[in-house]
Design a protein around this motif. Structure first.
Motif, short mmCIF file in Angstrom:
data_model
loop_
_atom_site.label_atom_id
_atom_site.label_comp_id
_atom_site.label_asym_id
_atom_site.label_seq_id
_atom_site.Cartn_x
_atom_site.Cartn_y
_atom_site.Cartn_z
N ILE A 8 29.79 -32.64 -7.67
CA ILE A 8 29.17 -31.53 -7.28
C ILE A 8 29.66 -30.75 -6.40
CG2 ILE A 8 26.97 -30.76 -6.67
CD1 ILE A 8 25.58 -33.31 -7.71
N ASP A 9 30.06 -29.35 -6.92
CA ASP A 9 30.31 -28.29 -5.82
C ASP A 9 29.47 -27.58 -5.38
OD1 ASP A 9 31.72 -26.20 -4.57
OD2 ASP A 9 33.04 -25.67 -6.19
N PRO A 10 28.98 -27.61 -4.09
CA PRO A 10 27.63 -26.82 -3.80
C PRO A 10 28.11 -25.47 -3.52
CG PRO A 10 28.74 -28.02 -1.86
CD PRO A 10 29.53 -28.46 -3.11
N PHE A 11 29.16 -25.06 -3.77
CA PHE A 11 29.47 -23.45 -3.74
C PHE A 11 30.02 -22.84 -5.26
CE2 PHE A 11 30.21 -25.30 0.31
CZ PHE A 11 29.20 -24.37 1.16
N ALA A 12 29.60 -23.49 -6.22
CA ALA A 12 29.76 -23.09 -7.48
C ALA A 12 28.98 -22.27 -8.21
CB ALA A 12 30.24 -24.50 -8.33
N ALA A 13 29.03 -20.77 -7.74
CA ALA A 13 28.22 -20.07 -8.56
C ALA A 13 28.95 -19.19 -9.48
CB ALA A 13 27.51 -19.05 -7.51
N VAL A 14 28.81 -19.17 -10.69
CA VAL A 14 29.49 -18.53 -11.73
C VAL A 14 29.21 -16.92 -11.56
CG1 VAL A 14 29.85 -20.34 -13.32
CG2 VAL A 14 27.81 -18.82 -13.40
N PHE A 86 19.52 -35.20 -11.47
CA PHE A 86 18.65 -34.87 -10.71
C PHE A 86 19.40 -33.90 -9.50
CE2 PHE A 86 16.63 -35.74 -6.46
CZ PHE A 86 15.35 -35.05 -6.72
N GLU A 87 20.44 -34.63 -9.01
CA GLU A 87 21.28 -33.96 -8.00
C GLU A 87 21.94 -32.58 -8.56
OE1 GLU A 87 23.98 -36.75 -6.60
OE2 GLU A 87 22.37 -38.11 -6.00
N ARG A 88 22.30 -32.70 -9.58
CA ARG A 88 22.89 -31.09 -10.02
C ARG A 88 21.77 -30.24 -10.10
NH1 ARG A 88 28.33 -31.88 -11.51
NH2 ARG A 88 28.92 -33.87 -11.26
N LEU A 89 20.74 -30.32 -10.77
CA LEU A 89 19.55 -29.78 -10.81
C LEU A 89 19.18 -28.95 -9.41
CD1 LEU A 89 17.36 -31.03 -13.65
CD2 LEU A 89 18.92 -29.13 -13.95
N THR A 183 27.12 -37.50 15.44
CA THR A 183 28.26 -37.45 14.19
C THR A 183 27.40 -37.74 12.92
OG1 THR A 183 29.90 -38.01 15.55
CG2 THR A 183 30.17 -38.42 13.47
N ALA A 184 27.53 -37.06 12.03
CA ALA A 184 26.69 -37.31 10.59
C ALA A 184 27.73 -37.77 9.59
CB ALA A 184 26.17 -36.05 10.16
N SER A 185 27.73 -38.85 9.09
CA SER A 185 28.74 -39.36 7.88
C SER A 185 28.09 -39.59 6.77
CB SER A 185 29.25 -40.69 8.72
OG SER A 185 28.43 -41.76 8.66
N ASP A 186 28.77 -39.48 5.48
CA ASP A 186 28.39 -39.73 4.12
C ASP A 186 29.58 -40.09 3.37
OD1 ASP A 186 25.56 -39.37 2.69
OD2 ASP A 186 27.08 -38.79 1.46
N VAL A 187 29.26 -40.69 2.34
CA VAL A 187 30.47 -40.99 1.45
C VAL A 187 30.74 -39.71 0.38
CG1 VAL A 187 29.13 -42.08 -0.64
CG2 VAL A 187 31.56 -42.96 -0.07
N THR A 188 29.80 -39.01 0.21
CA THR A 188 30.05 -37.75 -0.68
C THR A 188 30.80 -36.59 0.21
OG1 THR A 188 28.13 -38.42 -1.72
CG2 THR A 188 28.92 -36.15 -2.29
N ALA A 189 32.13 -36.43 -0.34
CA ALA A 189 32.81 -35.52 0.44
C ALA A 189 32.25 -33.94 0.48
CB ALA A 189 34.19 -35.36 -0.09
N ASN A 190 31.82 -33.39 -0.71
CA ASN A 190 31.25 -32.17 -0.93
C ASN A 190 29.98 -32.03 0.02
OD1 ASN A 190 33.23 -31.18 -2.32
ND2 ASN A 190 32.18 -31.12 -4.17
N THR A 191 29.12 -32.93 0.13
CA THR A 191 27.76 -33.03 1.18
C THR A 191 28.03 -33.03 2.32
OG1 THR A 191 26.71 -34.14 -0.75
CG2 THR A 191 25.70 -34.11 1.55
#
Length: 306
Positions: A8-14, A86-89, A183-191
């Motif tokens: 998922i790219d959180p900045f992917a607006a067309v 769900f996450e993509r919506l 420090t905030a950490s998560d496995v999902t790079a784009n998040t």
């Protein structure tokens, strides 16, 4: 299907007011075609390539209660299924709510943090946290459900330096950032990259780290407190035990673990197992540290280094 999809790219607006990826197409405003499923907040229809969603949510409605709204209106009734969808919506609704993705996310974060502060600390103090539990009439997964969890977690943090494992959007880390070295950490790079980009615009400073919660690239005892809030229910048992052991390695003083109590794992949120106090106690006994478990809007395990 999810195995072949790009992250998922959180900045992917067309275009302004629209988010589209390989699975979903989300727009703000346009009328839905005849035959679309209509709920109080959304219209949804499908074709061979995409799940389409249309909404008319105002800027002030864009906060993390979207997750509960999407789950309640579309996933709980069985119209849609799967954590990937769900996450993509949810991402698409946020991105489509403003002309520019970063502005949309900053609005999402501001609204969410403001609402969490209002719910958890109405008198600007943790002692004022409300008792808004699962029977208080709010939607599962809503900010009203998470606010007392965050308030209680903050009350258990007594050190200046804090690591949050599995931070996802990083709301708890941001709530601490004003008075702690976080420090905030998560496995999902784009998040994680999203959190790192949004935090400066909110006037907050924190470190953002991409890693598996069971393999954090930091030395032993780097942080005073390590927290894992609503993370273990997303992980298989062996992985969860490895996360607790890693938290112990990294914590100078305390580890705080919180989990929801559910009859069945909530698939829309990616939950794969359930917990009760006995299961948390098993983790405590295996830790070799001083430990306690208690219930407060879910279950809690607190480990203190001897």
């Amino acid at each position: 299907m999810s195995a072949v999809l790009s992250p998922i790219d959180p900045f992917a607006a067309v275009r302004p007011g629209r988010y589209r990826d390989a699975l979903v197409d989300v727009v703000q405003g346009p009328a839905a075609p005849t035959g679309a499923l209509r709920t109080p907040s959304f219209a949804v229809w499908t074709d061979r390539e995409h799940v389409h969603l249309s909404h008319r949510l105002a800027a002030g409605e864009i906060d993390n209660d979207l997750a509960g709204r999407v789950a309640a209106e579309l996933f709980a009734p069985g119209w849609l299924s799967g954590s990937e969808l769900f996450e993509r919506l949810v991402t698409g609704i946020v991105v489509s709510s403003a002309d520019e993705p970063l502005a949309a996310w900053e609005n999402f974060y501001r609204n969410t943090l403001t609402r969490l502060e209002e719910l958890a600390w109405p008198g600007n103090g943790p002692s004022a946290a409300p008792e808004a539990g699962p029977d208080a009439g709010h939607v599962e997964g809503s900010l009203a459900e998470y606010a007392p969890v965050y308030a209680h977690a903050r009350s258990l943090v007594s050190t200046h330096s804090v690591l949050e494992l599995g931070s996802c959007f990083g709301f708890f880390s941001l709530l601490l950032a004003g008075g702690h070295a976080v420090t905030a950490s998560d496995v999902t790079a784009n998040t994680v990259r999203l959190l790192a980009r949004v935090a400066p615009g909110l006037g907050l400073a924190l470190d953002a780290l991409i890693c598996d919660a069971a393999r954090v690239p930091r030395p032993d005892r780097t942080y005073g407190t390590v927290v894992a809030l609503h993370l273990l229910e997303h992980l298989a048992e062996e992985h969860g035990r490895a996360v607790v052991a890693e938290a112990q390695r990294l914590a100078e003083h305390r580890v705080v673990v919180a989990v929801p109590f559910e009859d069945e794992p909530t698939a829309a949120y990616g939950h794969v197992r359930t917990f009760d106090l006995d299961r948390l106690a098993e983790l405590g006994r295996a830790s070799g540290w001083e430990w306690s478990v208690h219930e407060h809007h879910g279950g809690w395990l607190v480990l203190d280094r001897p």
